[in-house]
Design a protein around this motif. Structure first.
Motif, mmCIF file in Angstrom:
data_model
loop_
_atom_site.group_PDB
_atom_site.id
_atom_site.type_symbol
_atom_site.label_atom_id
_atom_site.label_comp_id
_atom_site.label_asym_id
_atom_site.label_seq_id
_atom_site.Cartn_x
_atom_site.Cartn_y
_atom_site.Cartn_z
ATOM 1 N N VAL A 67 0.852 -1.187 0.000
ATOM 2 C CA VAL A 67 0.000 0.000 0.000
ATOM 3 C C VAL A 67 0.886 1.235 0.000
ATOM 4 N N ILE A 68 0.337 2.290 -0.539
ATOM 5 C CA ILE A 68 1.003 3.587 -0.547
ATOM 6 C C ILE A 68 0.307 4.449 0.495
ATOM 7 N N LYS A 69 1.106 5.025 1.365
ATOM 8 C CA LYS A 69 0.593 5.846 2.461
ATOM 9 C C LYS A 69 0.897 7.305 2.144
ATOM 10 N N GLU A 70 -0.121 8.147 2.289
ATOM 11 C CA GLU A 70 0.077 9.568 2.053
ATOM 12 C C GLU A 70 -0.573 10.368 3.171
ATOM 13 N N LYS A 71 0.227 11.185 3.814
ATOM 14 C CA LYS A 71 -0.294 12.041 4.882
ATOM 15 C C LYS A 71 -0.620 13.399 4.292
ATOM 16 N N ARG A 72 -1.805 13.886 4.634
ATOM 17 C CA ARG A 72 -2.226 15.234 4.258
ATOM 18 C C ARG A 72 -2.810 15.884 5.492
ATOM 19 N N SER A 73 -2.150 16.880 5.952
ATOM 20 C CA SER A 73 -2.463 17.553 7.220
ATOM 21 C C SER A 73 -2.582 16.501 8.317
ATOM 22 N N ARG A 74 -3.739 16.366 8.923
ATOM 23 C CA ARG A 74 -3.911 15.397 10.021
ATOM 24 C C ARG A 74 -4.425 14.043 9.558
#
Length: 106
Positions: A67-74
């Motif tokens: 899986v690809i994990k992407e954080k955007r703000s919280r």
């Protein structure tokens, strides 16, 4: 003659497959198989396990590139890397096919 077990171990990325096919993680893979990006909240709503447990499973999948994990703000979003999974399966199948052909010709 080379040790066939050693060659088989080299042909299979066992950690990748064990990670992906652990029962809960495989359910996560199936859940993400439609290619849609989902937040941890959206994913966890579909499972009986606690959100923290789901998060740990997703982290394991992410360490193998499944899986690809992407954080955007919280918020953290996950998508399945279908291309990487397909490449691993195809590479493993080719390696095993080559290995078996070598051993069946002798």
């Amino acid at each position: 003659m080379a040790n066939p077990e050693h060659n088989i171990e080299e042909s299979i990325n066992l950690k990748f497959f064990l990670t992906m096919f652990e029962p809960v993680r495989f359910e996560l893979v199936k859940h993400l198989a439609d290619g849609k990006e989902r937040s941890i909240k959206e994913i966890a709503e579909n499972f009986t396990q606690d959100r923290s447990v789901i998060s740990r499973h997703l982290e394991q999948l992410q360490t193998q590139g499944i899986v690809i994990k992407e954080k955007r703000s919280r918020h953290t979003f996950y998508t399945l890397d279908c291309e990487l999974i397909t490449q691993h399966i195809e590479k493993t199948a080719k390696s095993l096919r080559d290995l078996m052909n070598v051993h069946t010709k002798n």
